[in-house]
Structures are given as structure tokens and as C-alpha cells.
Design a protein around this motif. Sequence first.
Motif, PDB file in Angstrom:
ATOM      1  N   ASP A  11       0.755  -1.221  -0.052  1.00 48.94           N
ATOM      2  CA  ASP A  11      -0.064  -0.119  -0.015  1.00 48.94           C
ATOM      3  C   ASP A  11       0.802   1.414   0.043  1.00 48.94           C
ATOM      4  N   LEU A  12       2.088   1.281   0.794  1.00 47.20           N
ATOM      5  CA  LEU A  12       2.667   2.267   0.865  1.00 47.20           C
ATOM      6  C   LEU A  12       3.525   2.423  -0.631  1.00 47.20           C
ATOM      7  N   LEU A  13       3.892   1.412  -1.064  1.00 46.03           N
ATOM      8  CA  LEU A  13       4.425   1.622  -2.574  1.00 46.03           C
ATOM      9  C   LEU A  13       3.616   2.116  -3.496  1.00 46.03           C
ATOM     10  N   ARG A  14       2.297   1.733  -3.498  1.00 43.54           N
ATOM     11  CA  ARG A  14       1.087   2.155  -4.407  1.00 43.54           C
ATOM     12  C   ARG A  14       0.950   3.579  -4.115  1.00 43.54           C
ATOM     13  N   MET A  15       0.818   4.014  -2.776  1.00 42.12           N
ATOM     14  CA  MET A  15       0.683   5.269  -2.530  1.00 42.12           C
ATOM     15  C   MET A  15       1.745   6.303  -3.091  1.00 42.12           C
ATOM     16  N   GLY A  52      12.870  13.566 -11.714  1.00 47.44           N
ATOM     17  CA  GLY A  52      12.182  14.895 -11.401  1.00 47.44           C
ATOM     18  C   GLY A  52      12.872  14.988 -10.115  1.00 47.44           C
ATOM     19  N   SER A  53      12.258  15.870  -9.168  1.00 50.86           N
ATOM     20  CA  SER A  53      12.749  16.028  -7.786  1.00 50.86           C
ATOM     21  C   SER A  53      12.471  14.886  -6.587  1.00 50.86           C
ATOM     22  N   GLY A  54      13.601  14.523  -6.393  1.00 55.46           N
ATOM     23  CA  GLY A  54      13.484  13.631  -5.062  1.00 55.46           C
ATOM     24  C   GLY A  54      13.002  14.103  -3.813  1.00 55.46           C
ATOM     25  N   ILE A  55      13.280  15.447  -3.623  1.00 54.18           N
ATOM     26  CA  ILE A  55      13.101  16.136  -2.739  1.00 54.18           C
ATOM     27  C   ILE A  55      11.663  16.601  -2.626  1.00 54.18           C
ATOM     28  N   ALA A  56      11.030  17.091  -3.881  1.00 55.92           N
ATOM     29  CA  ALA A  56       9.615  17.255  -3.917  1.00 55.92           C
ATOM     30  C   ALA A  56       8.720  16.000  -3.605  1.00 55.92           C
ATOM     31  N   LEU A  57       9.166  14.861  -4.004  1.00 49.29           N
ATOM     32  CA  LEU A  57       8.552  13.613  -3.987  1.00 49.29           C
ATOM     33  C   LEU A  57       8.467  13.382  -2.570  1.00 49.29           C
ATOM     34  N   ALA A  58       9.513  13.344  -1.916  1.00 45.10           N
ATOM     35  CA  ALA A  58       9.579  13.022  -0.536  1.00 45.10           C
ATOM     36  C   ALA A  58       8.591  13.697   0.430  1.00 45.10           C
ATOM     37  N   GLU A  59       8.722  15.083   0.098  1.00 42.16           N
ATOM     38  CA  GLU A  59       7.672  15.920   0.753  1.00 42.16           C
ATOM     39  C   GLU A  59       6.252  15.681   0.600  1.00 42.16           C
ATOM     40  N   HIS A  60       5.800  15.522  -0.634  1.00 44.51           N
ATOM     41  CA  HIS A  60       4.371  15.080  -0.831  1.00 44.51           C
ATOM     42  C   HIS A  60       4.065  13.599  -0.405  1.00 44.51           C
ATOM     43  N   VAL A  61       5.005  12.967  -0.389  1.00 47.58           N
ATOM     44  CA  VAL A  61       4.727  11.431   0.169  1.00 47.58           C
ATOM     45  C   VAL A  61       4.574  11.857   1.488  1.00 47.58           C
ATOM     46  N   ALA A  62       5.275  12.490   2.130  1.00 50.48           N
ATOM     47  CA  ALA A  62       5.297  12.793   3.804  1.00 50.48           C
ATOM     48  C   ALA A  62       3.917  13.256   4.105  1.00 50.48           C
ATOM     49  N   ASP A  63       3.253  14.030   3.070  1.00 51.92           N
ATOM     50  CA  ASP A  63       2.282  14.724   3.223  1.00 51.92           C
ATOM     51  C   ASP A  63       0.983  13.456   3.568  1.00 51.92           C
ATOM     52  N   GLN A  64       1.114  12.459   2.701  1.00 52.66           N
ATOM     53  CA  GLN A  64       0.166  11.453   2.737  1.00 52.66           C
ATOM     54  C   GLN A  64       0.177  10.614   3.960  1.00 52.66           C
ATOM     55  N   LEU A  65       1.286  10.578   4.767  1.00 49.27           N
ATOM     56  CA  LEU A  65       1.591   9.598   6.011  1.00 49.27           C
ATOM     57  C   LEU A  65       1.070  10.238   7.415  1.00 49.27           C
ATOM     58  N   MET A  66       0.667   9.286   8.124  1.00 50.71           N
ATOM     59  CA  MET A  66       0.164   9.504   9.510  1.00 50.71           C
ATOM     60  C   MET A  66       0.751   8.931  10.436  1.00 50.71           C
ATOM     61  N   PRO A  67       1.524   9.626  11.472  1.00 47.72           N
ATOM     62  CA  PRO A  67       1.590  11.067  11.333  1.00 47.72           C
ATOM     63  C   PRO A  67       2.713  11.275  10.395  1.00 47.72           C
ATOM     64  N   ARG A  68       2.653  12.780   9.944  1.00 47.22           N
ATOM     65  CA  ARG A  68       3.697  13.242   8.916  1.00 47.22           C
ATOM     66  C   ARG A  68       4.971  13.251   9.632  1.00 47.22           C
ATOM     67  N   ARG A  87      10.634   1.804   8.994  1.00 50.35           N
ATOM     68  CA  ARG A  87      11.473   1.927   7.265  1.00 50.35           C
ATOM     69  C   ARG A  87      11.987   3.119   7.071  1.00 50.35           C
ATOM     70  N   GLU A  88      13.199   3.041   6.464  1.00 52.24           N
ATOM     71  CA  GLU A  88      13.797   4.175   6.197  1.00 52.24           C
ATOM     72  C   GLU A  88      13.575   4.379   4.498  1.00 52.24           C
ATOM     73  N   LEU A  89      13.066   5.490   4.159  1.00 53.53           N
ATOM     74  CA  LEU A  89      12.587   5.788   2.882  1.00 53.53           C
ATOM     75  C   LEU A  89      13.743   6.790   2.205  1.00 53.53           C
ATOM     76  N   GLU A  90      14.519   6.612   1.308  1.00 52.95           N
ATOM     77  CA  GLU A  90      15.259   7.637   0.760  1.00 52.95           C
ATOM     78  C   GLU A  90      15.138   7.793  -0.747  1.00 52.95           C
ATOM     79  N   PHE A  91      14.714   9.071  -0.862  1.00 50.08           N
ATOM     80  CA  PHE A  91      14.301   9.649  -2.193  1.00 50.08           C
ATOM     81  C   PHE A  91      15.223  10.588  -2.978  1.00 50.08           C
ATOM     82  N   VAL A  92      15.651  10.164  -4.341  1.00 44.32           N
ATOM     83  CA  VAL A  92      16.454  10.960  -5.161  1.00 44.32           C
ATOM     84  C   VAL A  92      15.977  10.886  -6.481  1.00 44.32           C
TER      85      VAL A  92
END
Length: 477
Positions: A11-15, A52-68, A87-92
Amino acid sequence: MIFPIHKEEQDLLRMIGAVAGKLGSPAYLVGGYVRDKMLGRDTKDLDIVCLGSGIALAEHVADQLMPRPHVTVFRRFGTAMLHHQGRELEFVGARKESYREDSRKPAVEEGSLEDDQFRRDFTINALAISLNDADFGNLLDPFNGIAHLSEKILKTPMDPGKTFSDDPLRMMRAIRFATQLGFTIEEETLQAIGKYKERIRIISQERITTELNKILEAPTPSIGFRLLLDTGLLDLILPELVELKGVEFKEGIGHKDNFYHTLQVVDNLCKRSDDLWLRWAALLHDIAKPATKRFDPEVGWTFHGHDALGANMVGKIFRKMRLPLDHKLKFVQKMVRMHLRPISLTQEDITDSAVRRLLFDAGEDLESLLMLCEADITSKNPKKVSRYLDNYRHLRQKLDEVEESDRLRNWQPPVSGELIMASFGIGPCREVGLIKTRIREAILDGEIDNNLEAATRLMFSEGRKLGLIARQTPTNP
Ligand code: ATP
Ligand code: MG
């Protein structure tokens, strides 16, 4: 997915894929996570690359997680990291790299997914899995990484010479993965390590040591140390170990090859203990043998004092390797210094006082020391091995008996320096030390009982001998 995966992770990966879709930055799982899942190894580190931007993707993914979760941004590297449910997620962002001679830090520009896979160190680390709606779970394997996983080989996506020359840390990583995974380094790749070994000099000691520690933490570290030796890297990073190699003969008498003996001891120990520092002790236990080697026509080869000198060398090596200089160093030094002690107690007629001394000196590290000694048995003759192991079993029994009656582990003599000073009305001085030592020795030798009364009595008689005058105190019997 091509490997089993928990629903929660799915589910996390789909999101992540959906968020990436909205941003117009297709995203892929890459690297260690894919490799380890394919091998059935557990992993909690997810590396995600996007167009694209890994940083932007990380921020938008964080927005979807509870707690952020907090997003840690490494702007200089264009990466971002967050933690979620262990889990540790790294975006690039996908990138293309070009290197300069004197640095392993490349110039970076945006690139395609293929560019990004191409910059990775080994084909098995260059596998990608799509997280995008259109082809979720699809494997992208441009360099035959899957085939190499099943053949258990390590091979670089591009020319190995260029791969290692660009970032020489990859040579250490190759040997580390070979050791951790039990893989073979493909011939051309292995040759390239030998050819470019000198480039290791541009890598910081900390990074080299991290890889060495991972080699030592693997189930069979000798795989890595043999590769380090054969490629010539060991000469550059731990020459003291290479010194152990070889056999010298005089008057037809040889000694064992202490390099291969050491590797066997390390492997043996790893079957008994996961403790990284005890593994370092095994690696360095004979490190001073070359420096202390002598030939005596009467008894053959001797290495007198290699235990004490070895402990000394451990300090220097730890400093050079940027290993911790705290209690971990003290522990490794203690193991090296004491590694010959138990064997001298495996004879039949050992005295209680010798056993007591070992208990006292080893203290809480006794079990580690015994494990090291048992690992130090490397005879090829199984009868001898089992006889030596029996000796240690016998010693362990003896240690248990004496420990039971004396409770000497973590023992402090019953009379403290403070009590001595108070009893004679003196300040800190040489006499206090003399009396303390005398009491400790008397107890260890079984001359007096291990209790306050006997110790106090001895304190007063020793004090009198030293010309001290006892004050009337309640403890004066
Ligand atoms: P581990 O996490 O067990 O150390 P890993 O392969 O996941 O192994 P990481 O350092 O987490 O290693 O790196 C993740 C991925 O990044 C790797 O799988 C690889 O694709 C790439 N990578 C890491 N270091 C390098 C490097 N020095 N050169 C090229 N690619 C690298
Ligand atoms: Mg990783």
C-alpha cells in the motif's frame, strides 16, 4: 510484485507511485531493497528514484503519511529521507554522473532512469521496479542483474576499471558484498580491483573502516580478507595483517602461516559470537607475532611477548583505522593481552589460586576470552581439536567451581583505599597502594579469606610493618 511483500508495504509503494504520478515524476524502487528482497533477505531501507525532484516527491509522500514524518533534506546531494513505521525511505531524482580524478564526488546532472541505473556499482544493485500505475511492479533490469543474482556474481554495469577508478569505495563494496552474500566477483571485475587498488587512497578512512566492519560482521569474514589480500588492497589498508603471511623455515623447522591461521580463528569465532569487537580481537590476536618471532635451536620458533606487544599494536591500529578509542578498544586490547592465559591453565594440576587470578583479571569478559581461546584451536587433526576443546571444558568446570565458592567475578577487594587512609589517619600515599595490593594478592593466593574481617586484620598488620600507627576505629578488631 515479483517477490512476496506485506500488504502494508504494498500500500505504501502504491501510494508513492500515485503521488509520483500526480507530480509527473515517475518513481522506481532501486538498489539494495530490490536486491535483498529478490534474495529473500529482510530489509527496511527503501531507495526510491524518480524522474524529477526526489526532494519534492519526499515532501508530498510525507504529506500522505500519518503521523507526518519529518523529511530530512540533503540539498547538496538532491536527496531526501524520511522514516515511517520502522522503514527508512530515501528519495533521489534520477541522475547522470561524471567524475574528476581527485575525488569520488561526481558532477551531477539530471538523467533518465537508465542513466541512473548505469551509475550504480553492480548489476545486482541496478535493478529497478516501477511504482507507477501503468506498470506497477514491473522489473527493469538493463544489465542482467537478475541472472547475476541467480549465478551469484558481482559485476559492474559499465567498464569495471572506470567504475572503480571513478569511485574506489566500490572496490571495498564489491569485496563486502562478496563476503556478505557469498557471491563471486566476476573475473574482469576482480582484475580491475587489483589494477586500480591504489585509488583507494582518495577514500576516507572512516568509509573504508565501515566496509571492513561489515566484512567482519558477515558469517564468514575470511572470504573478504582473502579477497583483500589477493587484490592487494590489504597491503594498503591493513599492512600489519599481511605481515602475518608466510612460513619461514630454519634447520628444517617451520611455523604455521599466521595469516591463514588468523582467518580460521575469525571464522571459528563467528560461529560462536556476533560481537564485532570480539571479532576484531580474533583478527588481531596474533598481530605481534612477526615482530616477536625468534628462532631458538632448542625449541624452534617462538613468539614471546606477542600478547603484550599485540595489545599495544591494537591501540595504534584502532587509531589509524578511526575505530572507537573508548571501552571497545580497551576490551579488544584486553582480549589480545590475555589470549594465552587460559591455555596455560588447561594442564591437569592447576591450582585454585591460578584459576582465581584468571577469574579476577578477566572479570566480566571471561566468557568472551574463553570463546576466543576455543576459536584459536585450528589444528587440522580432529582428534587434537577435540582433545583441546575437552581441556577447555575442564577449565570451564574448574572456573565455575572456584567462582561458585569465591564469587570473584566483578570482585573488588573488601578493603578500599578510603578505609586504609581513615584507619591510619593518612592521606593518599604510596603505603595505601602497597597495602591494597598486598591484600588483593593475599586473597587471590588463598592466603586469607575473602571477607572484610580477614582483610582488615591483614591491613593492620601490614600497616604496622610499614611503620603506620593505627587509629582507634570501630573497624579495628
Ligand atoms: P547496504 O544497505 O547493505 O549497505 P546497499 O546496496 O543498499 O547495501 P546503500 O549504501 O544503501 O547500499 O546504497 C543503496 C544503493 O545505491 C546501492 O544498492 C547502489 O545501487 C547505490 N550505491 C551505493 N553506493 C554506491 C557507490 N559507491 N557507487 C555506485 N552506486 C552506489
Ligand atoms: Mg541500503
